[in-house]
Design a protein around this motif. Structure first.
Motif, PDB file in Angstrom:
ATOM      1  N   LEU A   1     -56.640  73.431  51.519  1.00  0.00           N
ATOM      2  CA  LEU A   1     -56.025  74.614  52.132  1.00  0.00           C
ATOM      3  C   LEU A   1     -56.349  74.685  53.627  1.00  0.00           C
ATOM      4  O   LEU A   1     -55.523  75.139  54.418  1.00  0.00           O
ATOM      5  CB  LEU A   1     -56.495  75.884  51.405  1.00  0.00           C
ATOM      6  CG  LEU A   1     -55.919  76.041  49.988  1.00  0.00           C
ATOM      7  CD1 LEU A   1     -56.615  77.178  49.244  1.00  0.00           C
ATOM      8  CD2 LEU A   1     -54.399  76.277  50.017  1.00  0.00           C
ATOM      9  N   ALA A   2     -57.528  74.183  54.010  1.00  0.00           N
ATOM     10  CA  ALA A   2     -57.909  74.214  55.424  1.00  0.00           C
ATOM     11  C   ALA A   2     -57.241  73.100  56.232  1.00  0.00           C
ATOM     12  O   ALA A   2     -57.040  73.237  57.439  1.00  0.00           O
ATOM     13  CB  ALA A   2     -59.432  74.095  55.550  1.00  0.00           C
TER      14      ALA A   2
ATOM     15  N   GLU B   1     -48.748  73.333  48.961  1.00  0.00           N
ATOM     16  CA  GLU B   1     -48.868  74.368  47.945  1.00  0.00           C
ATOM     17  C   GLU B   1     -49.896  73.855  46.940  1.00  0.00           C
ATOM     18  O   GLU B   1     -49.771  72.722  46.441  1.00  0.00           O
ATOM     19  CB  GLU B   1     -47.542  74.582  47.218  1.00  0.00           C
ATOM     20  CG  GLU B   1     -46.473  75.253  48.045  1.00  0.00           C
ATOM     21  CD  GLU B   1     -46.738  76.746  48.277  1.00  0.00           C
ATOM     22  OE1 GLU B   1     -47.197  77.422  47.341  1.00  0.00           O
ATOM     23  OE2 GLU B   1     -46.480  77.205  49.405  1.00  0.00           O
TER      24      GLU B   1
ATOM     25  N   THR C   1     -60.361  72.057  46.869  1.00  0.00           N
ATOM     26  CA  THR C   1     -59.293  73.056  47.043  1.00  0.00           C
ATOM     27  C   THR C   1     -59.411  73.710  48.418  1.00  0.00           C
ATOM     28  O   THR C   1     -58.419  73.833  49.154  1.00  0.00           O
ATOM     29  CB  THR C   1     -59.399  74.123  45.931  1.00  0.00           C
ATOM     30  OG1 THR C   1     -59.235  73.471  44.676  1.00  0.00           O
ATOM     31  CG2 THR C   1     -58.340  75.200  46.098  1.00  0.00           C
ATOM     32  N   LYS C   2     -60.617  74.107  48.767  1.00  0.00           N
ATOM     33  CA  LYS C   2     -60.810  74.730  50.078  1.00  0.00           C
ATOM     34  C   LYS C   2     -60.496  73.737  51.199  1.00  0.00           C
ATOM     35  O   LYS C   2     -59.923  74.093  52.221  1.00  0.00           O
ATOM     36  CB  LYS C   2     -62.250  75.238  50.204  1.00  0.00           C
ATOM     37  CG  LYS C   2     -62.540  76.361  49.204  1.00  0.00           C
ATOM     38  CD  LYS C   2     -63.602  77.340  49.652  1.00  0.00           C
ATOM     39  CE  LYS C   2     -64.868  76.711  50.131  1.00  0.00           C
ATOM     40  NZ  LYS C   2     -65.813  77.709  50.646  1.00  0.00           N
TER      41      LYS C   2
ATOM     42  N   SER D   1     -51.393  72.514  56.125  1.00  0.00           N
ATOM     43  CA  SER D   1     -50.708  73.814  56.213  1.00  0.00           C
ATOM     44  C   SER D   1     -49.419  73.852  55.407  1.00  0.00           C
ATOM     45  O   SER D   1     -48.904  74.931  55.112  1.00  0.00           O
ATOM     46  CB  SER D   1     -50.421  74.160  57.677  1.00  0.00           C
ATOM     47  OG  SER D   1     -49.644  73.124  58.243  1.00  0.00           O
TER      48      SER D   1
ATOM     49  N   ILE E   1     -59.690  82.873  45.937  1.00  0.00           N
ATOM     50  CA  ILE E   1     -59.169  82.179  47.111  1.00  0.00           C
ATOM     51  C   ILE E   1     -57.948  82.975  47.549  1.00  0.00           C
ATOM     52  O   ILE E   1     -56.991  83.109  46.796  1.00  0.00           O
ATOM     53  CB  ILE E   1     -58.777  80.729  46.795  1.00  0.00           C
ATOM     54  CG1 ILE E   1     -60.036  79.920  46.469  1.00  0.00           C
ATOM     55  CG2 ILE E   1     -58.015  80.112  47.965  1.00  0.00           C
ATOM     56  CD1 ILE E   1     -59.819  78.445  46.299  1.00  0.00           C
ATOM     57  N   SER E   2     -58.019  83.545  48.735  1.00  0.00           N
ATOM     58  CA  SER E   2     -56.866  84.346  49.168  1.00  0.00           C
ATOM     59  C   SER E   2     -56.037  83.529  50.150  1.00  0.00           C
ATOM     60  O   SER E   2     -56.379  83.399  51.321  1.00  0.00           O
ATOM     61  CB  SER E   2     -57.320  85.664  49.792  1.00  0.00           C
ATOM     62  OG  SER E   2     -58.201  85.389  50.844  1.00  0.00           O
ATOM     63  N   SER E   3     -55.005  82.921  49.607  1.00  0.00           N
ATOM     64  CA  SER E   3     -54.044  82.180  50.430  1.00  0.00           C
ATOM     65  C   SER E   3     -52.717  82.253  49.708  1.00  0.00           C
ATOM     66  O   SER E   3     -52.655  82.109  48.482  1.00  0.00           O
ATOM     67  CB  SER E   3     -54.480  80.715  50.572  1.00  0.00           C
ATOM     68  OG  SER E   3     -53.378  79.944  51.016  1.00  0.00           O
ATOM     69  N   SER E   4     -51.655  82.473  50.461  1.00  0.00           N
ATOM     70  CA  SER E   4     -50.328  82.543  49.828  1.00  0.00           C
ATOM     71  C   SER E   4     -49.903  81.162  49.329  1.00  0.00           C
ATOM     72  O   SER E   4     -48.956  81.042  48.566  1.00  0.00           O
ATOM     73  CB  SER E   4     -49.303  83.077  50.830  1.00  0.00           C
ATOM     74  OG  SER E   4     -49.313  82.236  51.968  1.00  0.00           O
ATOM     75  N   ARG E   5     -50.628  80.129  49.746  1.00  0.00           N
ATOM     76  CA  ARG E   5     -50.299  78.764  49.304  1.00  0.00           C
ATOM     77  C   ARG E   5     -51.126  78.342  48.087  1.00  0.00           C
ATOM     78  O   ARG E   5     -51.086  77.188  47.683  1.00  0.00           O
ATOM     79  CB  ARG E   5     -50.521  77.771  50.455  1.00  0.00           C
ATOM     80  CG  ARG E   5     -49.537  77.973  51.600  1.00  0.00           C
ATOM     81  CD  ARG E   5     -49.765  76.994  52.730  1.00  0.00           C
ATOM     82  NE  ARG E   5     -50.966  77.273  53.480  1.00  0.00           N
ATOM     83  CZ  ARG E   5     -52.041  76.491  53.513  1.00  0.00           C
ATOM     84  NH1 ARG E   5     -52.064  75.359  52.844  1.00  0.00           N
ATOM     85  NH2 ARG E   5     -53.095  76.820  54.227  1.00  0.00           N
ATOM     86  N   TYR E   6     -51.882  79.285  47.525  1.00  0.00           N
ATOM     87  CA  TYR E   6     -52.762  78.973  46.397  1.00  0.00           C
ATOM     88  C   TYR E   6     -52.348  79.773  45.166  1.00  0.00           C
ATOM     89  O   TYR E   6     -52.102  80.985  45.243  1.00  0.00           O
ATOM     90  CB  TYR E   6     -54.206  79.319  46.758  1.00  0.00           C
ATOM     91  CG  TYR E   6     -55.171  79.140  45.611  1.00  0.00           C
ATOM     92  CD1 TYR E   6     -55.673  77.890  45.286  1.00  0.00           C
ATOM     93  CD2 TYR E   6     -55.577  80.244  44.842  1.00  0.00           C
ATOM     94  CE1 TYR E   6     -56.554  77.737  44.220  1.00  0.00           C
ATOM     95  CE2 TYR E   6     -56.450  80.099  43.787  1.00  0.00           C
ATOM     96  CZ  TYR E   6     -56.942  78.833  43.482  1.00  0.00           C
ATOM     97  OH  TYR E   6     -57.799  78.690  42.438  1.00  0.00           O
TER      98      TYR E   6
END
Ligand SMILES: NC(=O)c1ccc[n+]([C@@H]2O[C@H](COP(=O)([O-])OP(=O)(O)OC[C@H]3O[C@@H](n4cnc5c(N)ncnc54)[C@H](O)[C@@H]3O)[C@@H](O)[C@H]2O)c1
Length: 321
Positions: free
Chosen positions: A21-22, A28, A17-18, A25, A44-49
């Motif tokens: 997200l990395a 989702e 997952t990390k 870009s 996990i702080s991401s608006s895509r998660y």
């Protein structure tokens, strides 16, 4: 890509997952995990998660997620994974690993229908091939499926269901079978975290049998890059199986000694215990096909990545002496 990661709070799922997200870009990421004892409870702080707590066997939930997030890729890590637990409680492994996969496949088929740019990705294990002799040839994708523990049998059952959904319904699927992973965020019941955390407490390190069982090790981030390569390789992977490995065979006893040496702990901590029932003698992966077809190969050096792994567990658990 709208990617459903099941079991995304587990050891490999969380690292993956990390990784996604990395590295992506416009991805989702929706994580579905029931948060069993094996899960990492981390933010996990991401608006895509997006995280959904729930069970892969819950068909209504899975169907709702596929529709709500318009999922076009599913990668299934969710499983019961500890061989010793499977010997004690085999039915749980059948329910989660076989039935859970069956639900995901059926819901994917219902949601995707025929055609479209979709993929169901089954994360499997080299353990479905069983064991090989010390001088036997490595497992290829054509090796017979011959699991020997309830865990590996349940994973093999799931793999065969995936194949059946491709052959019968033309569901776009791919399966990977990886060797033993080491790295960050693995549950402490597993071999390497157990060695490290016991050593830190000067507790005995239990080693099954004579310690000569051979495992083929890969750093979890190499596994993640292999999964990502397959996930993004396009239509050519559909219906295929890929082995993933890093050509790193090692006897269990040598691995324990490496870790104890690094931690400056005495070999006298090693305690041989009665062998695991049906303990597979040796695993060894031939990962030629993924290299030829997709161009992936493992990049990590064993010593460097193992030391980074040990340091990570020391930082996390060392102070609990
Ligand atoms: N660890 C390895 O060395 C290795 C090697 C090859 C393949 N695999 C495969 O990779 C996958 C992940 O392995 P891991 O070591 O990260 O496992 P893990 O045990 O660390 O994590 C499994 C995750 O699945 C979740 N889960 C379990 N049952 C669930 C259910 N019914 N519904 C939703 N979530 C559920 C758990 O909460 C946990 O977060 C597994 O399918 C395993 O067979 C693992």
């Amino acid at each position: 890509m709208n990617l459903l990661i099941t079991g995304g709070n587990g050891f490999i799922g969380y690292n993956f997952t990390k990784y996604v997200l990395a590295n992506c870009s416009d991805c989702e990421v929706i994580c579905l995990d029931s948060n069993t004892y094996a899960a990492n409870i981390v933010e996990i702080s991401s608006s895509r998660y997006h995280f959904v707590r729930g069970d892969i066997r819950d068909g209504a939930l899975v169907g709702g997620i596929l529709a709500d997030y318009d999922i076009d890729r599913i990668i299934n890590f969710a499983a019961e994974t500890h061989v010793d637990n499977s010997i004690a409680n085999p039915n749980l492994f059948v329910e989660t690993n076989v039935l859970g996969t069956a639900v995901l496949l059926q819901k994917a088929r219902e949601f995707w229908g025929i055609g479209g740019d979709n993929l169901y990705f089954q994360v499997s294990t080299d353990e479905v091939y069983g064991e090989i002799d010390a001088d036997g040839a490595k497992f290829t994708e054509d090796s017979i499926i011959s699991p020997r523990s309830p865990y590996s049998a349940s994973k093999a059952g799931a793999d065969l269901l995936v194949k059946a959904y491709f052959d019968t319904y033309n569901l776009p699927v791919v399966t990977t079978r990886c060797s033993n992973n080491y790295g960050f965020y693995q549950h402490r019941e597993k071999f390497i975290p157990l060695i490290i955390t016991n050593a830190l407490l000067d507790k005995p390190i239990p080693v099954y049998g004579d310690g000569n069982n051979v495992r083929d090790w890969i750093f979890v981030l190499d596994h993640c890059s292999a999964l990502w390569s397959v996930l993004t390789a396009g239509e050519s992977v559909v219906g295929k199986v890929y082995n993933i490995g890093a050509n790193c065979e090692m006897r269990n006893i040598d691995l324990v000694k490496f870790i104890l040496d690094y931690l400056k702990k005495p070999a006298s901590l090693i305690t041989f215990v009665e062998d695991r029932l049906g303990h597979d003698r040796r695993y060894a992966i031939d990962a030629t096909k993924i290299g030829t077809d997709i161009g992936w190969r493992a990049e990590s050096a064993f010593e460097t990545s193992m030391i980074a792994t040990i340091d990570w567990y020391v930082a996390r658990y060392g102070e609990r002496k």
